[in-house]
Motif scaffolding. Structure first.
Motif, PDB file in Angstrom:
ATOM      1  N   ARG A  87       0.762  -0.897   0.143  1.00 48.62           N
ATOM      2  CA  ARG A  87       0.365  -0.180   0.280  1.00 48.62           C
ATOM      3  C   ARG A  87       0.368   1.875  -0.096  1.00 48.62           C
ATOM      4  O   ARG A  87       0.592   1.938  -1.086  1.00 48.62           O
ATOM      5  CB  ARG A  87      -0.520  -0.083   0.926  1.00 48.62           C
ATOM      6  CG  ARG A  87      -2.164  -0.981   1.131  1.00 48.62           C
ATOM      7  CD  ARG A  87      -3.211  -0.057   2.104  1.00 48.62           C
ATOM      8  NE  ARG A  87      -2.641  -1.127   3.819  1.00 48.62           N
ATOM      9  CZ  ARG A  87      -3.403  -2.767   3.427  1.00 48.62           C
ATOM     10  NH1 ARG A  87      -4.156  -3.323   2.740  1.00 48.62           N
ATOM     11  NH2 ARG A  87      -2.688  -2.852   4.702  1.00 48.62           N
ATOM     12  N   THR A  92      -2.123   3.073  -2.442  1.00 46.85           N
ATOM     13  CA  THR A  92      -3.113   2.826  -2.234  1.00 46.85           C
ATOM     14  C   THR A  92      -4.510   2.915  -0.662  1.00 46.85           C
ATOM     15  O   THR A  92      -3.014   2.874   0.074  1.00 46.85           O
ATOM     16  CB  THR A  92      -3.992   1.706  -2.973  1.00 46.85           C
ATOM     17  OG1 THR A  92      -2.564   0.888  -2.806  1.00 46.85           O
ATOM     18  CG2 THR A  92      -2.984   1.828  -4.189  1.00 46.85           C
ATOM     19  N   ASN A  93      -6.046   2.520  -0.578  1.00 50.09           N
ATOM     20  CA  ASN A  93      -5.514   2.323   0.720  1.00 50.09           C
ATOM     21  C   ASN A  93      -6.281   1.007   1.360  1.00 50.09           C
ATOM     22  O   ASN A  93      -6.569   0.598   2.061  1.00 50.09           O
ATOM     23  CB  ASN A  93      -6.877   3.547   1.420  1.00 50.09           C
ATOM     24  CG  ASN A  93      -7.805   3.603  -0.265  1.00 50.09           C
ATOM     25  OD1 ASN A  93      -8.070   2.776  -0.367  1.00 50.09           O
ATOM     26  ND2 ASN A  93      -8.313   5.381   0.053  1.00 50.09           N
ATOM     27  N   CYS A 117      -3.428  -3.740  -6.333  1.00 49.27           N
ATOM     28  CA  CYS A 117      -3.225  -2.811  -4.760  1.00 49.27           C
ATOM     29  C   CYS A 117      -4.546  -2.278  -4.908  1.00 49.27           C
ATOM     30  O   CYS A 117      -5.117  -1.646  -6.168  1.00 49.27           O
ATOM     31  CB  CYS A 117      -2.229  -1.685  -4.770  1.00 49.27           C
ATOM     32  SG  CYS A 117      -0.555  -2.783  -4.539  1.00 49.27           S
ATOM     33  N   TYR A 118      -6.098  -1.885  -4.510  1.00 54.23           N
ATOM     34  CA  TYR A 118      -7.053  -1.801  -4.644  1.00 54.23           C
ATOM     35  C   TYR A 118      -6.946  -0.282  -4.127  1.00 54.23           C
ATOM     36  O   TYR A 118      -6.509  -0.192  -2.689  1.00 54.23           O
ATOM     37  CB  TYR A 118      -8.352  -2.591  -3.463  1.00 54.23           C
ATOM     38  CG  TYR A 118      -8.082  -3.898  -5.094  1.00 54.23           C
ATOM     39  CD1 TYR A 118      -9.251  -4.090  -6.059  1.00 54.23           C
ATOM     40  CD2 TYR A 118      -7.692  -4.520  -4.983  1.00 54.23           C
ATOM     41  CE1 TYR A 118      -9.519  -4.610  -7.189  1.00 54.23           C
ATOM     42  CE2 TYR A 118      -7.619  -5.758  -5.853  1.00 54.23           C
ATOM     43  CZ  TYR A 118      -8.607  -5.881  -6.575  1.00 54.23           C
ATOM     44  OH  TYR A 118      -9.197  -7.211  -7.276  1.00 54.23           O
ATOM     45  N   ASP A 119      -7.909   0.209  -4.120  1.00 52.60           N
ATOM     46  CA  ASP A 119      -8.281   1.975  -3.280  1.00 52.60           C
ATOM     47  C   ASP A 119     -10.148   1.373  -3.123  1.00 52.60           C
ATOM     48  O   ASP A 119     -10.488   1.291  -4.024  1.00 52.60           O
ATOM     49  CB  ASP A 119      -7.924   2.641  -4.551  1.00 52.60           C
ATOM     50  CG  ASP A 119      -7.002   3.985  -4.254  1.00 52.60           C
ATOM     51  OD1 ASP A 119      -6.339   3.860  -2.296  1.00 52.60           O
ATOM     52  OD2 ASP A 119      -6.666   5.099  -4.949  1.00 52.60           O
ATOM     53  N   LYS A 128      -6.467  -0.298  -8.595  1.00 51.50           N
ATOM     54  CA  LYS A 128      -5.440   1.102  -8.805  1.00 51.50           C
ATOM     55  C   LYS A 128      -4.179   0.979  -9.731  1.00 51.50           C
ATOM     56  O   LYS A 128      -4.212   0.900 -10.379  1.00 51.50           O
ATOM     57  CB  LYS A 128      -5.610   1.812  -7.877  1.00 51.50           C
ATOM     58  CG  LYS A 128      -4.616   2.995  -7.765  1.00 51.50           C
ATOM     59  CD  LYS A 128      -5.979   3.988  -8.424  1.00 51.50           C
ATOM     60  CE  LYS A 128      -5.580   5.483  -8.386  1.00 51.50           C
ATOM     61  NZ  LYS A 128      -5.444   6.506  -7.606  1.00 51.50           N
ATOM     62  N   GLN A 129      -3.214  -0.047  -9.155  1.00 48.81           N
ATOM     63  CA  GLN A 129      -2.181  -0.160  -9.188  1.00 48.81           C
ATOM     64  C   GLN A 129      -2.045  -1.624  -8.778  1.00 48.81           C
ATOM     65  O   GLN A 129      -2.095  -2.375  -8.199  1.00 48.81           O
ATOM     66  CB  GLN A 129      -1.677   0.834  -8.010  1.00 48.81           C
ATOM     67  CG  GLN A 129      -1.015   2.140  -8.114  1.00 48.81           C
ATOM     68  CD  GLN A 129      -0.431   2.844  -9.725  1.00 48.81           C
ATOM     69  OE1 GLN A 129       0.043   1.886 -10.505  1.00 48.81           O
ATOM     70  NE2 GLN A 129      -0.213   3.745  -9.670  1.00 48.81           N
TER      71      GLN A 129
END
Length: 296
Positions: A87, A92-93, A117-119, A128-129
């Protein structure tokens, strides 16, 4: 020395894997002792490689991957990033998932692992990434870099094969993991053009009654056999053998950062770490791990 070490490594790993496989056979006598959890999904599919120049060479093999929720996993896989590290790198969060081939009976062989990696915004979760984690054979060097899962281009940062030079760039993209999963990588070379393509196509399968140790039994070994066998076939086809760039260009990592900077495509932020090439604030985040003895 390196050749002797390689032979010794093959012999010792064969002995260790055979011994541990005997224990695994004993474990199969107890089918109720499954290890499926909500943090662990299974994918089964096919890896396909095609080289079009200077000679044509293609192959495919079956593969099995684990898709691990790093926030829920009771035992995060060793030698990989934690969810919080991912993260921090990806900015990302939300949750982080790792797609990887787990070690089996004492042996690990993982050319490519991916972190998804999700937001999270309200009740919406979006990919997201991604972070790619590429490990070469037999050196065991590793490079990690951030990329846009929809499509990204990165200057080649690692000597992944003695039959490919360091020139060129990787185009990489991945679908959002669901019932199906697709990863595509192509290589564009200044002289050979779009000469190499690799892909992973996989389907998610039920893991409710699967013993993971049995499911992944000898999976890393099979990947290693395919790597060495097709390296031998490329040598037989007289494809030029290329020495590791560290012998002729010790600054190849800095060169990779400079080439990636010139691409100007979807650049992610960078993080400066010890013993890493100097990077600028707007460079892509990228990190190397050097080879261990005797390959260093």
């Amino acid at each position: 020395m390196e050749l002797l070490y390689l032979l010794w490594s093959i012999i010792s790993n064969t002995f260790i894997s055979f011994t541990l496989s005997l224990f695994l056979s004993f474990r199969r006598l107890f089918p109720h002792s499954t290890d499926a959890t909500n943090s662990f999904a299974l994918y089964q599919g096919t890896v396909w490689h095609e080289r079009r120049r200077p000679v044509h060479h293609s192959f495919k093999y079956s593969v099995r991957y684990a898709f691990i929720d790093l926030d829920l996993a009771p035992h995060p896989p060793p030698d990989h990033l934690s969810s919080q590290q991912a993260r921090d790198i990806a900015h990302t969060n939300g949750p982080v998932f790792l797609l990887t081939i787990p070690p089996s009976v004492g042996y690990e062989q993982n050319p490519l692992s991916l972190y998804y990696c999700y937001d999270v915004e309200g009740s919406t979760k979006c990919l997201k990434q991604c972070i790619a984690e590429v490990t070469n054979t037999p050196w065991g060097e590793r490079v990690q870099f951030v990329f846009n899962p929809n499509l990204d281009v990165v200057a080649k940062p690692l000597h992944v094969s003695p039959f490919m030079d360091m020139h060129g760039k990787w185009s990489i993209k991945t679908s959002v993991p669901g019932d199906n999963l697709i990863v595509n990588i192509s290589v564009n070379h200044p002289k050979l053009g779009d000469y190499f393509t690799a892909s992973l196509t996989a389907n998610r399968i039920s893991s409710s009654s699967v013993q993971h140790a049995v499911f992944f039994w000898l999976m890393p070994h099979k990947v290693a056999i395919w790597i060495y066998w097709h390296a031998l076939k490329l040598w037989w086809k007289k494809v030029v053998f290329i020495q590791h760039p560290r012998y002729e260009n010790p600054s190849y990592k800095k060169d990779a950062i400079a080439r990636d900077r010139n691409l100007g495509c979807c650049q992610a932020f960078s993080v400066q770490t010890d013993n890493q090439p100097q990077v600028e604030p707007n460079d892509r985040w990228i990190r190397w791990r050097d080879a261990k003895w005797p390959w260093c």
